[in-house]
Write a protein that holds these residues in place. Sequence first.
Motif, PDB file in Angstrom:
ATOM      1  N   ILE A   1      37.614 -66.246  -3.742  1.00 37.70           N
ATOM      2  CA  ILE A   1      37.948 -67.561  -3.534  1.00 37.70           C
ATOM      3  C   ILE A   1      37.682 -68.695  -4.628  1.00 37.70           C
ATOM      4  O   ILE A   1      38.524 -69.530  -4.883  1.00 37.70           O
ATOM      5  CB  ILE A   1      37.474 -67.721  -2.171  1.00 37.70           C
ATOM      6  CG1 ILE A   1      37.937 -66.930  -1.058  1.00 37.70           C
ATOM      7  CG2 ILE A   1      37.810 -69.436  -1.839  1.00 37.70           C
ATOM      8  CD1 ILE A   1      37.330 -67.442   0.283  1.00 37.70           C
ATOM      9  N   ASN A   2      36.550 -68.641  -4.946  1.00 39.58           N
ATOM     10  CA  ASN A   2      35.908 -69.481  -5.808  1.00 39.58           C
ATOM     11  C   ASN A   2      36.838 -69.303  -7.560  1.00 39.58           C
ATOM     12  O   ASN A   2      37.084 -70.459  -7.881  1.00 39.58           O
ATOM     13  CB  ASN A   2      34.538 -69.493  -6.314  1.00 39.58           C
ATOM     14  CG  ASN A   2      34.040 -69.885  -4.982  1.00 39.58           C
ATOM     15  OD1 ASN A   2      34.055 -71.279  -4.762  1.00 39.58           O
ATOM     16  ND2 ASN A   2      32.876 -69.369  -4.417  1.00 39.58           N
ATOM     17  N   ARG A   3      36.940 -68.176  -7.754  1.00 40.52           N
ATOM     18  CA  ARG A   3      37.997 -68.037  -8.894  1.00 40.52           C
ATOM     19  C   ARG A   3      39.319 -68.470  -8.673  1.00 40.52           C
ATOM     20  O   ARG A   3      39.663 -68.956  -9.699  1.00 40.52           O
ATOM     21  CB  ARG A   3      37.802 -66.502  -9.429  1.00 40.52           C
ATOM     22  CG  ARG A   3      36.372 -66.200  -9.937  1.00 40.52           C
ATOM     23  CD  ARG A   3      36.708 -64.892 -10.497  1.00 40.52           C
ATOM     24  NE  ARG A   3      35.219 -64.591 -11.095  1.00 40.52           N
ATOM     25  CZ  ARG A   3      34.184 -63.457 -10.803  1.00 40.52           C
ATOM     26  NH1 ARG A   3      34.871 -62.614 -10.299  1.00 40.52           N
ATOM     27  NH2 ARG A   3      33.051 -63.475 -11.325  1.00 40.52           N
ATOM     28  N   PHE A   4      39.967 -68.231  -7.569  1.00 40.10           N
ATOM     29  CA  PHE A   4      41.512 -68.799  -7.164  1.00 40.10           C
ATOM     30  C   PHE A   4      41.332 -70.117  -7.167  1.00 40.10           C
ATOM     31  O   PHE A   4      42.205 -70.748  -7.919  1.00 40.10           O
ATOM     32  CB  PHE A   4      41.607 -68.381  -6.021  1.00 40.10           C
ATOM     33  CG  PHE A   4      43.036 -68.887  -5.303  1.00 40.10           C
ATOM     34  CD1 PHE A   4      44.002 -68.247  -5.625  1.00 40.10           C
ATOM     35  CD2 PHE A   4      43.007 -70.146  -4.784  1.00 40.10           C
ATOM     36  CE1 PHE A   4      45.328 -68.862  -5.337  1.00 40.10           C
ATOM     37  CE2 PHE A   4      44.290 -70.609  -4.339  1.00 40.10           C
ATOM     38  CZ  PHE A   4      45.534 -69.781  -4.658  1.00 40.10           C
ATOM     39  N   ILE A   5      40.416 -71.078  -6.880  1.00 37.85           N
ATOM     40  CA  ILE A   5      40.216 -72.433  -6.817  1.00 37.85           C
ATOM     41  C   ILE A   5      40.262 -72.664  -8.176  1.00 37.85           C
ATOM     42  O   ILE A   5      40.849 -73.627  -8.736  1.00 37.85           O
ATOM     43  CB  ILE A   5      38.889 -73.002  -6.117  1.00 37.85           C
ATOM     44  CG1 ILE A   5      38.930 -72.503  -4.601  1.00 37.85           C
ATOM     45  CG2 ILE A   5      38.623 -74.388  -6.339  1.00 37.85           C
ATOM     46  CD1 ILE A   5      40.232 -73.248  -3.972  1.00 37.85           C
ATOM     47  N   GLU A   6      39.369 -72.122  -9.260  1.00 36.89           N
ATOM     48  CA  GLU A   6      38.969 -72.365 -10.587  1.00 36.89           C
ATOM     49  C   GLU A   6      40.557 -72.258 -11.494  1.00 36.89           C
ATOM     50  O   GLU A   6      40.875 -73.166 -12.197  1.00 36.89           O
ATOM     51  CB  GLU A   6      37.930 -71.844 -11.005  1.00 36.89           C
ATOM     52  CG  GLU A   6      36.615 -72.113 -10.480  1.00 36.89           C
ATOM     53  CD  GLU A   6      35.388 -71.280 -10.700  1.00 36.89           C
ATOM     54  OE1 GLU A   6      35.604 -70.452 -11.963  1.00 36.89           O
ATOM     55  OE2 GLU A   6      34.297 -71.552 -10.242  1.00 36.89           O
ATOM     56  N   SER A   7      41.074 -71.174 -11.224  1.00 39.31           N
ATOM     57  CA  SER A   7      42.131 -70.677 -11.984  1.00 39.31           C
ATOM     58  C   SER A   7      43.574 -71.525 -11.563  1.00 39.31           C
ATOM     59  O   SER A   7      44.397 -71.713 -12.581  1.00 39.31           O
ATOM     60  CB  SER A   7      42.353 -69.228 -11.810  1.00 39.31           C
ATOM     61  OG  SER A   7      42.928 -68.902 -10.610  1.00 39.31           O
ATOM     62  N   ASN A   8      43.337 -72.127 -10.513  1.00 40.79           N
ATOM     63  CA  ASN A   8      44.402 -73.094  -9.937  1.00 40.79           C
ATOM     64  C   ASN A   8      44.063 -74.551 -10.081  1.00 40.79           C
ATOM     65  O   ASN A   8      44.954 -75.330  -9.662  1.00 40.79           O
ATOM     66  CB  ASN A   8      44.939 -72.768  -8.752  1.00 40.79           C
ATOM     67  CG  ASN A   8      45.821 -71.483  -8.611  1.00 40.79           C
ATOM     68  OD1 ASN A   8      46.747 -71.345  -8.972  1.00 40.79           O
ATOM     69  ND2 ASN A   8      45.029 -70.377  -8.010  1.00 40.79           N
ATOM     70  N   GLY A   9      42.937 -75.077 -10.829  1.00 44.40           N
ATOM     71  CA  GLY A   9      42.632 -76.187 -11.065  1.00 44.40           C
ATOM     72  C   GLY A   9      42.476 -76.997  -9.671  1.00 44.40           C
ATOM     73  O   GLY A   9      42.919 -78.295  -9.488  1.00 44.40           O
ATOM     74  N   LEU A  10      41.957 -76.440  -8.573  1.00 44.22           N
ATOM     75  CA  LEU A  10      41.978 -77.117  -7.315  1.00 44.22           C
ATOM     76  C   LEU A  10      40.763 -77.794  -6.693  1.00 44.22           C
ATOM     77  O   LEU A  10      40.422 -78.283  -5.458  1.00 44.22           O
ATOM     78  CB  LEU A  10      42.634 -76.188  -6.143  1.00 44.22           C
ATOM     79  CG  LEU A  10      43.865 -75.392  -6.216  1.00 44.22           C
ATOM     80  CD1 LEU A  10      44.043 -74.327  -5.596  1.00 44.22           C
ATOM     81  CD2 LEU A  10      45.061 -76.456  -6.210  1.00 44.22           C
ATOM     82  N   GLU A  11      39.739 -77.725  -7.595  1.00 46.10           N
ATOM     83  CA  GLU A  11      38.312 -78.404  -7.232  1.00 46.10           C
ATOM     84  C   GLU A  11      38.542 -79.852  -6.775  1.00 46.10           C
ATOM     85  O   GLU A  11      37.636 -79.973  -5.609  1.00 46.10           O
ATOM     86  CB  GLU A  11      37.615 -78.257  -8.503  1.00 46.10           C
ATOM     87  CG  GLU A  11      37.167 -77.133  -9.052  1.00 46.10           C
ATOM     88  CD  GLU A  11      38.235 -76.539 -10.092  1.00 46.10           C
ATOM     89  OE1 GLU A  11      37.925 -75.677 -11.141  1.00 46.10           O
ATOM     90  OE2 GLU A  11      39.529 -77.045 -10.283  1.00 46.10           O
TER      91      GLU A  11
END
Length: 160
Positions: free
Chosen positions: A80-90
């Motif tokens: 989940i955290n890598r998905f957020i980071e890789s899509n710039g969704l922080e």
Amino acid sequence: GVLPYQFTKKLAETIKTLTMLWAKEEQTYGNNIFYWHIMKSEETKVIASNVPTTKEELVTLGVLGENKINQYGDKLLRGINRFIESNGLEGYLKKAKPGSKRPLSDGGGGSAAATGASPANQPTKRRAIERPGANKLSDAFSDDEEFATDIDFGALGDGF
């Protein structure tokens, strides 16, 4: 949900892919486990809608039992955290998480006013533009020791 609809849907698909990989791993050890034994569709939807980034948030959702969280929780949260980071969704998580804890959605959606989202952050009917090579599942595990092998998964057949 915390994220725009198209990203919530893509995160749910990513979580399903992860559970399929974990089930394949279990099967290689002779265990008769399928992805739906690890995480049911409804559980996946709740997790993707609420985007837990810590074990405490995952436990608070109440959709996975203690054994599943102990066995798969850390791997799920890394994904989940890598998905957020890789899509710039922080930024979406920061909006939903003004203090140390963000309120978790009840899964009912809610209005833009109730969720604190601006109309610009509401889902649209347009499809997201896909970037070549972006959001590959393999990117989510590039530095994960569990996947640091020289296995040619392509040689294993269509199941991978």
